[in-house]
Scaffold this active site. Structure first.
Site, PDB file in Angstrom:
ATOM      1  CE  LYS C  87      15.116  23.179 -35.605  1.00 29.79           C
ATOM      2  NZ  LYS C  87      13.711  24.187 -36.253  1.00 29.79           N
ATOM      3  CB  SER C 162      12.537  19.793 -36.984  1.00 30.00           C
ATOM      4  OG  SER C 162      12.627  21.232 -37.281  1.00 30.00           O
ATOM      5  CB  SER C 186      10.418  22.482 -35.927  1.00 37.83           C
ATOM      6  OG  SER C 186       9.176  22.206 -37.050  1.00 37.83           O
TER       7      SER C 186
END
Ligand SMILES: [Mg+2]
Ligand SMILES: [Zn+2]
Lengths: 504, 98, 515
Positions: C87, C162, C186
């Site tokens: 990420k 996210s 997330s």
């Protein structure tokens, strides 16, 4: 913001009508090996941005970790200030934007300082002791260093741009905050100086700070307000920032008392604001008024966990406390053999440590006092700084004194040599050598000068022969002149008597 | 009923150092009003006797020994700087006080 | 090659060890897959940066060590040579880290996050950096400054957020493993809506050093994968004490792999599973509720004891979260000011002072959602509001923890749907921040309390994945792996294979022009 008048009221007049109330925030930089929340070196004076880790720079993703030694030093300071030590306390973020603050918040303490509710007994010049109550001492971190470039003055006002060095960012600080100090009256400026000197003495004695004010190791913000005599409600205060020498602290408080009185006498209101101290003019000027921008939005630092102090830990630290300054002073006075007056002058000049270090380096107590209280203090006064701020080392004094005792130089030349040392020309011995300052006690050179002098002043020679030995003084002047001041007066006297066959 | 006014938002934007146009301020005021109304009940949920929790897992006395570690090189320090000079970060004039 | 990308991380690791596949082949297969499905008008757009050269070099190094055999090969980590996606909130030397924001466009970190150091040491080739909502703020990955990620199950829908990029990459077979971060869900919510597995570890279980902070007291890095066992391996790799993170637990990492393997037997005899009454019903789609109810039946059939638990304060959790999180955000994101790194914007007119440069930089560098949260957090902390907002929210946090404590008296693990809905359409909620926030209602309580959570695939509703969330007491992450693996294996028996195998074939869909 109301315009403030700059007309001052004379200090003594001001004190007839008003009682000053003081308050101090003293920031002490700790001399730990690493910074408060990062393992970057804590070193003064290195090349810019060389003592910086990702944490010091506030890079994305970094996290702080507390320096245990810094916590212990903070507790030691709290104990030395007779404070209570918090059983549990935490860190908080103080949020404000400034380019010297890498995260745009300062990691500090807020509701729960590590130390609180203490006091410090401050001895004034005449020996009177004034108790200053300590509100709190809390741990925090220093900011980076800004250098303002362009413009005409090098000051922040009018600068074209600024350069930022983060070497100092994150250096551990302990901020010591007093309760309002009431009742000092006319002695307020003196107390201000004595208080800061006492704090400095304590942290230096503890070994937790280098305590050099000229390097910013100890920095003082001085709060001053006036209230009419007999009133019990404090007036509006000003906060004079970064008053960074003992003399400046005294002068700044004095100036603010005179200025506040001027404002009040003119029927105006004192503005709550920060003030800037100007060493050159010994005045303050208005900084930023308090505003709603001073909303620091403190909240508990989520990246750090609380500090919990156990009784055992505190006692272990208490055992490390050195002799308290008052007792230490008593001991030193006896050891050094100074008179009451001599010792008090030394204390008031803040030179206890300097003299102690000089004695430790090998000077006698008398010699150490002579230099620090004499020539070094005089030079410091001329340079508008504290004696210790000049940068004279104990080694220099010992070396100078050795040269005098070996009769290589006399007192007068020694004073000149000191100035050359401060100008960076080298050690005293090097300077004497380089500049050819050694006293002329080469008897043949001296002898020639003495004979010349005697030849030009037969009347004086006659007087000496008549037994009026004090007339030798008249010969010494011309001899000194001939040897460019490098003759040893004692030796000149001996040689004159020798030449005339008189028993000295 | 939203307690948050356009002036409040303008003040908050100043505190947060985010420049906002009039249109943005208007939009933000409306959005914040809705959000604040939706979450305001939190202020009534807990009584005075409930302690605050700032850290989800309670820990204490996590320290580092006072030992020097590795530093960045000046090149690394400045590699992402928008502007620099003489090994330092260069920033425009600071009008505020020091 | 197609076969390689369909393998789980554990299966791939076995083939690497057996010499049936090389790591270079595995990395290349995934790079080819990324090239085939990630780019273009209707690509998945899971990646913001592809790290081909370095990934292949690491793979070649692993292959060489294996080829040489002996102690070097023996010492390799079980996942050595298995590629992973990161990420883009986690800092990496040698690859840009943007946090999905224009503020950090092109920013190169001079240091590695602790989890990245561990991944390098274990020699997992890093395929690249995955997309996310800007600074991890969002539930749909639509707030990325670099464009949204698409859900591999339906390219017109969101992949969650996210961490939509990491979830979509794993769901689209662009990577067998990925790292995510979970502040309010997330990792888990994207896992739910993409039919993948995502785990939020116990707070402090994985070092946060090098994860760009959103809300420090809530953030946690965790694994993203297609199977529970894969997540267990990755979790064990990244977990453990880190002296650089003061909130890191100084305890050994529990054996999560063993727990997952135990769960795969499908036996849950004696395990008490608490159904959280407050996290179902109203607001939960019928299809989500149906899959959830079926899962409860499967658990019961496996021997679990299903009990109902009440968490009355969970109704305040969303509100408390939307005060605490933005408060920390407002402070954590203050550092982005155009002085030391990242974007700097000079105001177009008027005097150029540092104050105005900071204001202009932050105005241009941050997107709307980030600004909203910064302003909200500034408000919650400001003088006069602190007690009512931030202070009360921290009290609610205590109440939520007490609810968990009480619930865990009655149950070993808790269960709920991970998200109230399946993946919604791209653009359908971007105009309504509050509606977007409601997506996290079931995942937020775990972050407030610091307890671990997992989301595992629970079947489909109208062709789209539904996630089942398990929660365990702090430090009991192993329970999640046991129960999660059990549900996974039992459900897969019913489905005749992993849920993900029912996902549409992206490559052929593109070719045929079918979306
Ligand atoms: Mg202060
Ligand atoms: Zn301070």
């Amino acid at each position: 913001m109301a315009a403030t008048t700059e007309s001052l009221v004379d200090f003594d007049e001001a004190l007839e009508k008003y009682d000053p109330v003081l308050g101090f925030e003293v920031h002490v930089e700790l001399n730990t090996k690493t910074k408060m929340f990062s393992d970057a070196p804590n070193v003064f004076g290195d090349e810019p941005n060389t003592n910086v880790t990702p944490v010091c720079l506030g890079l994305p993703g970094v996290l702080p970790v507390v320096n245990k030694t810094a916590v212990e030093y903070s507790i030691l300071i709290g104990l030395a200030l007779n404070c209570k030590i918090a059983e549990t306390c935490g860190f908080a973020r103080k949020n404000y934007f400034y380019p010297d603050t890498p995260k745009n918040f300062q990691t500090s303490q807020y509701e729960d300082p590590i130390a609180y509710d203490g006091y410090l007994d401050v001895e004034l010049e005449d020996g009177e002791v004034f108790r200053v109550e300590i509100e709190r001492a809390h741990m925090e971190e220093d900011a980076g260093k800004l250098t303002h470039m362009g413009g005409s003055t090098g000051r922040i006002q009018g600068a074209d741009f600024s350069l930022v060095d983060y070497n100092r960012a994150g250096v551990p600080l302990v901020e010591i905050v007093t309760k309002p100090i009431v009742g000092a009256g006319k002695r307020a400026p003196e107390l201000a100086k004595a208080y800061v000197a006492a704090v400095r003495e304590i942290v230096k004695n503890l070994g937790v700070s280098d305590a050099k004010m000229e390097r910013g190791n100890v920095r003082c913000d001085a709060n001053v307000s006036l209230m009419p005599k007999g009133a019990d409600k404090f007036g509006t205060r000003s906060e004079t920032k970064n008053v960074n020498s003992l003399r400046a602290v005294e002068h700044a408080v004095r100036f603010e008392i005179e200025r506040h009185a001027g404002v009040l006498e003119a029927g105006q209101k004192v503005v709550q604001e920060t003030r800037h101290w100007h060493e050159d003019t010994r005045t303050t000027t208005a900084g930023r008024p308090k505003s709603d921008a001073d909303d620091y939005r403190y909240f508990p630092e989520p990246d750090l966990v609380p500090v919990v102090t156990t009784a055992e830990w505190i006692e272990e630290l208490r055992a490390r406390l050195p002799e308290p300054p008052a007792e230490r002073r008593k001991r030193l006075k006896a050891e050094w053999g100074y008179s009451d007056a001599e010792f008090r002058d030394v204390v008031n000049a803040g030179l206890l440590d300097a003299i102690g270090e000089t004695i430790a380096a090998g000077a006698s107590a008398a010699v150490a006092r002579k230099w620090w209280m004499g020539e070094i203090s005089r030079l410091a006064k001329n340079a508008d700084t504290d004696p210790e701020g000049l940068g004279v080392t104990p080694a220099t004094i010992v070396e100078l004194n050795g040269l005098i005792e070996a009769k290589k130089i006399n007192d007068k030349i020694a004073r000149q040599v000191l100035e050359f040392v401060l100008a960076g020309e080298g050690t005293p011995a090097e300077i004497v050598q380089k500049r050819g300052l050694a006293v002329v006690n080469d008897d043949s050179a001296l002898g020639a000068a003495i004979e010349d002098a005697m030849a030009t002043m037969p009347d004086v020679v006659a007087k000496i022969k008549d037994g009026k030995l004090q007339a030798i003084g008249a010969l010494i002047g011309p001899v000194m002149k001939a040897t460019r001041g490098q003759a040893d007066a004692g030796r000149v006297r001996e040689l004159v008597l020798e030449k005339l066959g008189i028993e000295g | 009923m939203s307690a948050i006014s356009r002036e409040d938002v303008a003040h908050l934007a100043r505190l947060a150092h985010i420049e906002m146009s009039d249109a943005e301020l208007d939009k933000m005021t409306g959005e914040l009003g809705v959000i604040v109304d939706a979450i305001a009940s939190v202020s009534e949920a807990a009584g005075a006797d409930v302690p605050a929790t700032s850290h989800p897992i309670p820990l204490a006395n996590v320290f580092r020994e006072d030992v020097v570690g590795e530093t960045l090189t000046v090149e690394q320090v400045l590699q992402n700087a928008p502007d620099s000079e003489d090994s330092r970060f260069k920033v425009p004039a600071i009008l505020d006080e020091e | 090659m197609t076969e390689i990308i369909k393998l789980s991380a554990v299966e791939l690791a076995q083939k690497l060890r057996a010499g049936e596949v090389t790591s270079v082949q595995a990395v290349q297969a995934h790079l080819d897959r990324i090239a085939a499905v990630d780019g273009g008008e209707r690509g998945v757009h899971a990646f913001l940066h592809v790290n081909a050269e370095e990934a292949l070099a690491v793979a070649a190094e692993v292959d060489a060590i294996r080829a040489a055999g002996g102690a070097g090969a023996e010492a390799l980590h079980p996942l050595a040579g298995v590629p992973i996606a990161i990420k883009d909130l986690i800092v990496t030397v040698g690859q840009p880290t943007t946090a999905g924001s224009k503020m950090l466009e092109g920013w190169m970190s001079p240091y590695d996050a602790t989890v990245i150091s561990k991944i390098r040491a274990a020699k997992l080739p890093m395929l690249g950096k995955t997309n996310l909502d800007e600074f991890a703020m969002g539930s749909s990955t639509e707030h990325s400054a670099y464009g949204p990620t698409r859900n591999p199950w339906d390219l017109d829908r969101i992949p969650g957020g996210s961490g939509g990029g990491s979830a979509a990459a794993v769901a689209a077979f662009e990577a067998p493993l990925a790292l995510g971060t979970d502040t309010g869900g997330s990792i888990r919510q994207p896992g739910a809506v993409t039919g993948t597995v995502g785990v939020k570890p116990t707070y402090g279980g994985v070092s946060r050093y090098g994860a760009i902070a959103m809300a420090s007291s809530l953030d946690q890095i965790g694994p993203v994968s297609r199977t529970v066992l894969d997540s267990a391996y990755l979790h064990e790799l990244i977990g453990g004490h880190d002296p650089r993170d003061s909130t890191s637990l100084n305890e050994p990492v529990p054996s999560l792999v063993d727990a997952a393997r135990q769960g795969l037997s499908g036996d849950l005899t004696g395990v008490r599973v608490g159904v959280i009454a407050e996290l179902q019903g109203d607001g939960y789609e019928a299809g989500v509720q149906a899959r959830f109810n079926e899962s409860l039946e499967v658990l019961r059939a496996a021997g679990a004891e299903i009990v109902e638990v009440h968490c009355p304060n969970f109704k305040y959790a969303l509100g408390a979260y939307y005060l605490i999180m933005p408060s920390e955000v407002s402070s954590n994101l203050a550092k982005f000011d155009g002085v030391r790194y990242g974007k700097r914007v000079i105001p177009a007119d008027g005097p150029v002072t540092i104050e105005r440069v900071m204001g202009a930089t932050r105005a241009a560098g941050f997107g709307d959602e980030v600004k909203r949260r910064i302003i909200l957090g500034t408000y919650a902390l400001s003088a006069g509001y602190y007690d009512a907002y931030y202070g009360s929210a921290q009290k609610v946090r205590t109440l939520v923890q007490r609810d968990f404590d009480a619930a865990f008296e009655k149950a070993d693990v808790l269960v709920s749907p991970t998200a109230p809905t399946v993946a919604f359409g791209l653009g359908s909620k971007t105009g309504d921040p509050l509606a977007m926030y409601l997506n996290d209602v079931a995942t937020i309580p775990a972050n407030l309390a610091g307890v671990p959570g997992i989301s595992v695939p629970g079947g489909l509703s109208e062709g789209l994945p539904v996630g089942i969330q398990f929660l365990a007491p702090a430090r009991e992450d192993a329970r999640l792996y046991r129960v999660g693996a059990a549900l996974e294996s039992l459900l897969e028996k019913g489905w005749g294979g992993p849920l993900i195998s029912q996902a549409p074939d992206l490559a052929s869909a593109e070719k045929e022009g079918v979306a």
